[in-house]
Design an enzyme around this catalytic site. Structure first.
Site, PDB file in Angstrom:
ATOM      1  N   ARG A  70      -4.767  -6.297 -11.179  1.00  0.00           N
ATOM      2  CA  ARG A  70      -5.650  -7.058 -10.291  1.00  0.00           C
ATOM      3  C   ARG A  70      -6.972  -6.306 -10.235  1.00  0.00           C
ATOM      4  NH1 ARG A  70      -3.552  -7.013  -4.436  1.00  0.00           N
ATOM      5  NH2 ARG A  70      -2.112  -8.547  -5.256  1.00  0.00           N
ATOM      6  N   GLN A 115     -10.450  -0.963  -8.970  1.00  0.00           N
ATOM      7  CA  GLN A 115     -11.673  -1.322  -8.225  1.00  0.00           C
ATOM      8  C   GLN A 115     -12.899  -1.056  -9.087  1.00  0.00           C
ATOM      9  OE1 GLN A 115     -10.192   1.733  -5.784  1.00  0.00           O
ATOM     10  NE2 GLN A 115     -10.062   0.503  -3.916  1.00  0.00           N
ATOM     11  N   ASP A 133      -1.484  -2.126  -4.067  1.00  0.00           N
ATOM     12  CA  ASP A 133      -2.890  -2.194  -3.684  1.00  0.00           C
ATOM     13  C   ASP A 133      -3.612  -0.892  -4.033  1.00  0.00           C
ATOM     14  OD1 ASP A 133      -2.659  -4.722  -2.641  1.00  0.00           O
ATOM     15  OD2 ASP A 133      -2.705  -4.101  -0.540  1.00  0.00           O
ATOM     16  N   ARG A 152     -12.807  -6.634   6.058  1.00  0.00           N
ATOM     17  CA  ARG A 152     -13.289  -8.016   5.869  1.00  0.00           C
ATOM     18  C   ARG A 152     -14.627  -8.222   6.586  1.00  0.00           C
ATOM     19  NH1 ARG A 152      -9.419  -7.117   3.291  1.00  0.00           N
ATOM     20  NH2 ARG A 152     -11.150  -6.549   1.962  1.00  0.00           N
ATOM     21  N   THR A 208     -11.572 -11.998  -6.945  1.00  0.00           N
ATOM     22  CA  THR A 208     -12.945 -12.035  -6.439  1.00  0.00           C
ATOM     23  C   THR A 208     -13.245 -13.422  -5.906  1.00  0.00           C
ATOM     24  OG1 THR A 208     -15.281 -11.718  -7.010  1.00  0.00           O
ATOM     25  CG2 THR A 208     -13.878 -12.609  -8.734  1.00  0.00           C
ATOM     26  N   HIS A 209     -14.178 -13.467  -4.926  1.00  0.00           N
ATOM     27  CA  HIS A 209     -14.684 -14.755  -4.437  1.00  0.00           C
ATOM     28  C   HIS A 209     -16.073 -15.019  -4.980  1.00  0.00           C
ATOM     29  CE1 HIS A 209     -12.255 -12.592  -1.411  1.00  0.00           C
ATOM     30  NE2 HIS A 209     -11.570 -13.706  -1.429  1.00  0.00           N
ATOM     31  N   ALA A 229     -16.858  -5.951   7.195  1.00  0.00           N
ATOM     32  CA  ALA A 229     -17.889  -5.168   6.520  1.00  0.00           C
ATOM     33  C   ALA A 229     -18.385  -5.859   5.252  1.00  0.00           C
ATOM     34  CB  ALA A 229     -17.354  -3.777   6.195  1.00  0.00           C
ATOM     35  N   GLU A 230     -17.570  -6.754   4.680  1.00  0.00           N
ATOM     36  CA  GLU A 230     -17.976  -7.459   3.467  1.00  0.00           C
ATOM     37  C   GLU A 230     -18.921  -8.613   3.759  1.00  0.00           C
ATOM     38  OE1 GLU A 230     -13.677  -6.888   1.325  1.00  0.00           O
ATOM     39  OE2 GLU A 230     -14.165  -8.765   2.308  1.00  0.00           O
ATOM     40  N   LYS A 282       0.866  -1.192   0.000  1.00  0.00           N
ATOM     41  CA  LYS A 282       0.000   0.000   0.000  1.00  0.00           C
ATOM     42  C   LYS A 282       0.901   1.241   0.000  1.00  0.00           C
ATOM     43  CE  LYS A 282      -4.188  -1.749   2.115  1.00  0.00           C
ATOM     44  NZ  LYS A 282      -3.846  -3.158   1.781  1.00  0.00           N
TER      45      LYS A 282
HETATM   46  P1  FAD Z   1     -18.554 -10.335  -2.638  1.00  0.00           P
HETATM   47  O1  FAD Z   1     -19.862 -10.233  -3.337  1.00  0.00           O
HETATM   48  O2  FAD Z   1     -18.242  -9.379  -1.559  1.00  0.00           O
HETATM   49  O3  FAD Z   1     -18.365 -11.793  -2.051  1.00  0.00           O
HETATM   50  C1  FAD Z   1     -18.713 -12.960  -2.784  1.00  0.00           C
HETATM   51  C2  FAD Z   1     -18.696 -14.140  -1.819  1.00  0.00           C
HETATM   52  O4  FAD Z   1     -17.359 -14.334  -1.338  1.00  0.00           O
HETATM   53  C3  FAD Z   1     -19.510 -13.917  -0.551  1.00  0.00           C
HETATM   54  O5  FAD Z   1     -20.862 -14.275  -0.745  1.00  0.00           O
HETATM   55  C4  FAD Z   1     -18.799 -14.814   0.434  1.00  0.00           C
HETATM   56  O6  FAD Z   1     -19.145 -16.159   0.222  1.00  0.00           O
HETATM   57  C5  FAD Z   1     -17.358 -14.645   0.047  1.00  0.00           C
HETATM   58  N1  FAD Z   1     -16.708 -13.543   0.788  1.00  0.00           N
HETATM   59  C6  FAD Z   1     -16.354 -12.332   0.309  1.00  0.00           C
HETATM   60  N2  FAD Z   1     -15.746 -11.584   1.265  1.00  0.00           N
HETATM   61  C7  FAD Z   1     -15.722 -12.345   2.383  1.00  0.00           C
HETATM   62  C8  FAD Z   1     -15.214 -12.152   3.695  1.00  0.00           C
HETATM   63  N3  FAD Z   1     -14.615 -11.014   4.057  1.00  0.00           N
HETATM   64  N4  FAD Z   1     -15.364 -13.146   4.586  1.00  0.00           N
HETATM   65  C9  FAD Z   1     -15.946 -14.302   4.239  1.00  0.00           C
HETATM   66  N5  FAD Z   1     -16.443 -14.559   2.995  1.00  0.00           N
HETATM   67  C10 FAD Z   1     -16.328 -13.599   2.084  1.00  0.00           C
HETATM   68  N6  FAD Z   1     -10.014  -4.113  -2.269  1.00  0.00           N
HETATM   69  C11 FAD Z   1      -9.520  -2.869  -2.412  1.00  0.00           C
HETATM   70  O7  FAD Z   1     -10.249  -1.886  -2.277  1.00  0.00           O
HETATM   71  N7  FAD Z   1      -8.193  -2.678  -2.709  1.00  0.00           N
HETATM   72  C12 FAD Z   1      -7.339  -3.718  -2.912  1.00  0.00           C
HETATM   73  O8  FAD Z   1      -6.151  -3.498  -3.176  1.00  0.00           O
HETATM   74  C13 FAD Z   1      -7.841  -5.042  -2.786  1.00  0.00           C
HETATM   75  N8  FAD Z   1      -7.043  -6.116  -2.974  1.00  0.00           N
HETATM   76  C14 FAD Z   1      -7.607  -7.355  -3.006  1.00  0.00           C
HETATM   77  C15 FAD Z   1      -6.827  -8.453  -3.350  1.00  0.00           C
HETATM   78  C16 FAD Z   1      -7.389  -9.701  -3.490  1.00  0.00           C
HETATM   79  C17 FAD Z   1      -6.525 -10.851  -3.900  1.00  0.00           C
HETATM   80  C18 FAD Z   1      -8.793  -9.872  -3.264  1.00  0.00           C
HETATM   81  C19 FAD Z   1      -9.439 -11.215  -3.444  1.00  0.00           C
HETATM   82  C20 FAD Z   1      -9.559  -8.806  -2.871  1.00  0.00           C
HETATM   83  C21 FAD Z   1      -8.992  -7.550  -2.722  1.00  0.00           C
HETATM   84  N9  FAD Z   1      -9.749  -6.450  -2.328  1.00  0.00           N
HETATM   85  C22 FAD Z   1      -9.223  -5.191  -2.442  1.00  0.00           C
HETATM   86  C23 FAD Z   1     -11.100  -6.643  -1.716  1.00  0.00           C
HETATM   87  C24 FAD Z   1     -12.205  -6.552  -2.747  1.00  0.00           C
HETATM   88  O9  FAD Z   1     -12.311  -5.230  -3.227  1.00  0.00           O
HETATM   89  C25 FAD Z   1     -13.567  -6.972  -2.138  1.00  0.00           C
HETATM   90  O10 FAD Z   1     -13.885  -6.108  -1.090  1.00  0.00           O
HETATM   91  C26 FAD Z   1     -13.594  -8.397  -1.641  1.00  0.00           C
HETATM   92  O11 FAD Z   1     -12.869  -9.254  -2.473  1.00  0.00           O
HETATM   93  C27 FAD Z   1     -15.038  -8.926  -1.598  1.00  0.00           C
HETATM   94  O12 FAD Z   1     -15.601  -8.867  -2.883  1.00  0.00           O
HETATM   95  P2  FAD Z   1     -15.907 -10.155  -3.798  1.00  0.00           P
HETATM   96  O13 FAD Z   1     -15.543  -9.837  -5.189  1.00  0.00           O
HETATM   97  O14 FAD Z   1     -15.257 -11.354  -3.231  1.00  0.00           O
HETATM   98  O15 FAD Z   1     -17.495 -10.272  -3.803  1.00  0.00           O
END
Ligand code: FAD
Length: 317
Positions: free
Chosen positions: A194, A173, A144, A299, A236-237, A301-302, A107
């Protein structure tokens, strides 16, 4: 995106909330789920196990918004030691054309970007030091993305350093209105982007607020990156987006070594293993360090399932 996220992030910013959350046993248990260690010694076996399981890693030394120059320099020193250790442990063996197994994520606000006056220049110089060491060790570096007020300065740093370090990656983002244009700019040869949804509390003037808008934007941005000649990193997850990435890979005729999936340590472990076993490059973002508060609250808040814990702390337990 959790609809309560803005309220949680706002509450988490209060000093009282920080005092409450950092002092509880419940917090310590939750921290361990997302942050495997506070020191490099605690990190090492986790990194080893992830690599042995066929996954790649991106290690982040936790810290952000430094307003103390000595602290920024200490962060640089920690990254240099980290890169040395990763290389010495033979964890950083790259191979031609394929993904480098070990990356560090940085960062810029931890490297001094927020320092008064010439903060962005200080952060750029500090990142250059980290990148120089990483280049010697065969480790990649990705910058980041933080809140939207830093995006211009961060991308300017990436533009300045990429001629020296062509593998330097950046995060974009999809919740920001500007990101489709940024993806178009960074979709060229060698560019490592990313793409994530975004984790900060942002106003409607700059960011989409509704889930469906953020997801639609992600799809448009990813399509732009996949149709380009760079190296997209699909962070993304979200199962629908993971599937969409695979569809776009097939449509664009990309080979397996030309993109990667990325997920956070502690989130969807079985899916990470499934993707790695299917032959995909699957990188896990692994944070460590004692400055975990900001990372943890993002984390929480997500994730609606973690809210019960958070609200208990909010009302004073
Ligand atoms: P979501 O819709 O939030 O989640 C989809 C599903 O994933 C959820 O239903 C749940 O099953 C699972 N999930 C998601 N988050 C969580 C959690 N915290 N705990 C448990 N289960 C969860 N954001 C930035 O602003 N700047 C960055 O530099 C940055 N770097 C990242 C690097 C990586 C490798 C990843 C994977 C994420 C990063 N993020 C970053 C965070 C990202 O912006 C999201 O806030 C985060 O990934 C959740 O979004 P999602 O796409 O997984 O979808």
């Amino acid at each position: 995106m959790n609809p309560l996220r803005p309220a949680i992030l706002a509450a988490a910013a209060s000093p009282r909330m920080k005092r409450v959350l950092t002092g509880t046993k419940v917090t310590a248990d939750i921290v361990r789920r997302f942050v495997p260690g506070e020191s490099r010694a605690e990190l090492a076996p986790v990194v080893r196990a992830l690599l042995d399981s066929g996954r790649l890693i991106s290690v982040d030394y936790l810290g952000e918004n430094t307003t103390d120059r000595a602290r920024a320099e200490a962060t640089v020193a920690e990254y240099l030691s980290l890169i040395n250790e990763l290389a010495a442990a033979d964890m950083a063996v790259g191979s031609d054309g394929a993904a480098v197994p070990v990356e560090v994520s940085v960062k810029l606000s931890a490297l001094g970007q927020a320092l008064p006056g010439d903060g962005p220049a200080i952060a750029t110089d500090n990142l250059r030091v980290v990148c120089t060491k990483a280049a010697e060790a065969g480790v990649w570096v990705t910058v980041d993305a933080e809140d939207h007020t830093t995006t211009d300065a961060t991308l300017a740093t990436v533009r300045e350093l990429r001629p020296e370090f062509p593998w330097l990656g950046a995060v974009l983002q999809s919740y920001l209105h500007r990101t489709l244009d940024d993806c178009a700019e960074f979709a060229g040869p060698g560019s490592r982007i990313r793409l994530c949804k975004g984790a900060y509390r942002e106003p409607a003037t700059v960011a989409y607020q509704r889930n469906v808008e953020v997801t639609d934007s992600y799809l448009r941005c990813l399509e732009t990156l996949m149709r380009g000649t760079g190296y997209p990193m699909v962070a993304t997850h979200d199962p629908a987006l993971v599937l969409a990435a695979e569809r776009m890979v097939a449509e664009t005729g990309r080979g397996t070594g030309t993109f990667e999936h990325q997920m956070l340590y502690g989130v969807r472990d079985a899916e990470q293993l499934r993707l790695a076993a299917a032959g995909h490059a699957m990188r896990v973002y692994v944070p460590y360090g004692d400055d975990w508060y900001g990372y943890l609250t993002r984390r929480l808040a997500e994730r609606p399932a973690n809210l019960r814990f958070f609200l208990r702390a909010l009302v004073g337990r």
